[in-house]
Design an enzyme around this catalytic site. Structure first.
Site, PDB file in Angstrom:
ATOM      1  N   HIS A 230       4.867  -0.633  -9.862  1.00  0.00           N
ATOM      2  CA  HIS A 230       6.022  -0.234  -8.828  1.00  0.00           C
ATOM      3  C   HIS A 230       6.748   0.882  -9.710  1.00  0.00           C
ATOM      4  CE1 HIS A 230       9.601   0.006  -6.482  1.00  0.00           C
ATOM      5  NE2 HIS A 230      10.190  -0.031  -7.718  1.00  0.00           N
TER       6      HIS A 230
ATOM      7  N   TYR B  55      13.082  -5.772  -2.912  1.00  0.00           N
ATOM      8  CA  TYR B  55      12.258  -5.197  -1.723  1.00  0.00           C
ATOM      9  C   TYR B  55      12.995  -5.515  -0.540  1.00  0.00           C
ATOM     10  CZ  TYR B  55       8.096  -4.464  -4.543  1.00  0.00           C
ATOM     11  OH  TYR B  55       6.903  -4.090  -5.373  1.00  0.00           O
TER      12      TYR B  55
HETATM   13  P1  GDP Z   1       5.321   1.471  -3.070  1.00  0.00           P
HETATM   14  O1  GDP Z   1       6.614   2.073  -3.152  1.00  0.00           O
HETATM   15  O2  GDP Z   1       4.316   2.403  -3.287  1.00  0.00           O
HETATM   16  O3  GDP Z   1       5.062   0.339  -3.903  1.00  0.00           O
HETATM   17  O4  GDP Z   1       5.177   0.917  -1.669  1.00  0.00           O
HETATM   18  P2  GDP Z   1       6.152   0.091  -0.478  1.00  0.00           P
HETATM   19  O5  GDP Z   1       7.632   0.394  -1.087  1.00  0.00           O
HETATM   20  O6  GDP Z   1       6.025   0.737   0.762  1.00  0.00           O
HETATM   21  O7  GDP Z   1       5.700  -1.430  -0.769  1.00  0.00           O
HETATM   22  C1  GDP Z   1       6.002  -2.001  -1.887  1.00  0.00           C
HETATM   23  C2  GDP Z   1       4.874  -2.910  -2.089  1.00  0.00           C
HETATM   24  O8  GDP Z   1       4.447  -3.740  -0.978  1.00  0.00           O
HETATM   25  C3  GDP Z   1       3.753  -2.172  -2.404  1.00  0.00           C
HETATM   26  O9  GDP Z   1       3.424  -1.721  -3.536  1.00  0.00           O
HETATM   27  C4  GDP Z   1       2.446  -3.265  -1.957  1.00  0.00           C
HETATM   28  O10 GDP Z   1       2.381  -4.066  -3.307  1.00  0.00           O
HETATM   29  C5  GDP Z   1       3.049  -4.024  -0.847  1.00  0.00           C
HETATM   30  N1  GDP Z   1       2.751  -3.190   0.335  1.00  0.00           N
HETATM   31  C6  GDP Z   1       2.916  -2.366   0.913  1.00  0.00           C
HETATM   32  N2  GDP Z   1       2.397  -2.121   2.115  1.00  0.00           N
HETATM   33  C7  GDP Z   1       1.440  -3.300   2.453  1.00  0.00           C
HETATM   34  C8  GDP Z   1       0.427  -3.664   3.122  1.00  0.00           C
HETATM   35  O11 GDP Z   1       0.192  -3.049   4.193  1.00  0.00           O
HETATM   36  N3  GDP Z   1      -0.401  -4.906   3.118  1.00  0.00           N
HETATM   37  C9  GDP Z   1       0.123  -5.714   1.841  1.00  0.00           C
HETATM   38  N4  GDP Z   1      -0.474  -6.655   1.513  1.00  0.00           N
HETATM   39  N5  GDP Z   1       1.075  -5.038   0.717  1.00  0.00           N
HETATM   40  C10 GDP Z   1       1.537  -4.219   0.999  1.00  0.00           C
HETATM   41 MG    MG Z   2       8.481   1.293  -2.601  1.00  0.00          MG
END
Ligand code: GDP
Ligand code: MG
Length: 154
Positions: free
Chosen positions: A120, A54
């Site tokens: 994911h 991440y």
């Molecule tokens: P994904 O690719 O759809 O999984 O989304 P991202 O890569 O943007 O974010 C990775 C993971 O971080 C997400 O699947 C969520 O579990 C977490 N996450 C993302 N945005 C938020 C947020 O605004 N709040 C919280 N608590 N978790 C978040």
């Molecule tokens: Mg992502």
């Protein structure tokens, strides 16, 4: 360019999904769609490994809580191969925020909170290859399915 029936994506059932017994359902969805499973394992990654996975989100306010969530239990890591695997995989997962995910998607069917969103999926072919290398340094398998020509126009 000819469609790539060998595109690969990294899909992972997060600790909440494993704990809630959703691994089988998620595998079944990708199998039924026609994707080919080329790697899979239950894993308990450490903090450093998750921070690598991440890395692009480091600095976000939710980052520490998200890493704690990801450390709360084992994950189920998979690589799926097939036509448009990255984009289609994301469609099957649903939106990042489950409240915005349509019914029929994994998150839309099983989740409510963005910080407990079950699964994911890689967001680009480039990131998929990076994630596959990070989670499966031992490599993935290659094999031919007997029904390949029933799934693809080959
Ligand atoms: P994904 O690719 O759809 O999984 O989304 P991202 O890569 O943007 O974010 C990775 C993971 O971080 C997400 O699947 C969520 O579990 C977490 N996450 C993302 N945005 C938020 C947020 O605004 N709040 C919280 N608590 N978790 C978040
Ligand atoms: Mg992502």
């Amino acid at each position: 360019m000819a469609p790539n029936i060998r595109e690969r994506t990294y899909i992972m059932v997060k600790p909440d999904g494993v704990d809630r017994g959703l691994v089988g359902d998620i595998i079944a969805r990708f199998e039924r769609r026609g994707f080919k499973l080329i790697a899979a394992k239950l894993a308990s990654p450490g903090k450093e490994h998750l921070e690598k996975h991440y890395a692009d989100l480091m600095g976000k306010p939710f980052f520490p809580g998200m890493i704690q969530y990801m450390l709360s239990g084992p994950v189920f890591a998979m690589v799926w191969e097939g036509l448009d695997a990255v984009k289609t995989g994301r469609v099957m997962l649903g939106a990042t925020n489950p409240l915005e995910s349509g019914p029929g998607t994994i998150r839309g069917d099983y989740a409510l909170a963005v910080g407990r969103n079950i699964c994911h999926g890689s967001d680009s072919v480039e990131n998929a290859e990076k994630e596959i290398a990070l989670w499966f340094p031992e490599g993935v398998l290659q094999y031919t399915r007997s029904q390949e020509s029933k799934v693809f126009e080959i």
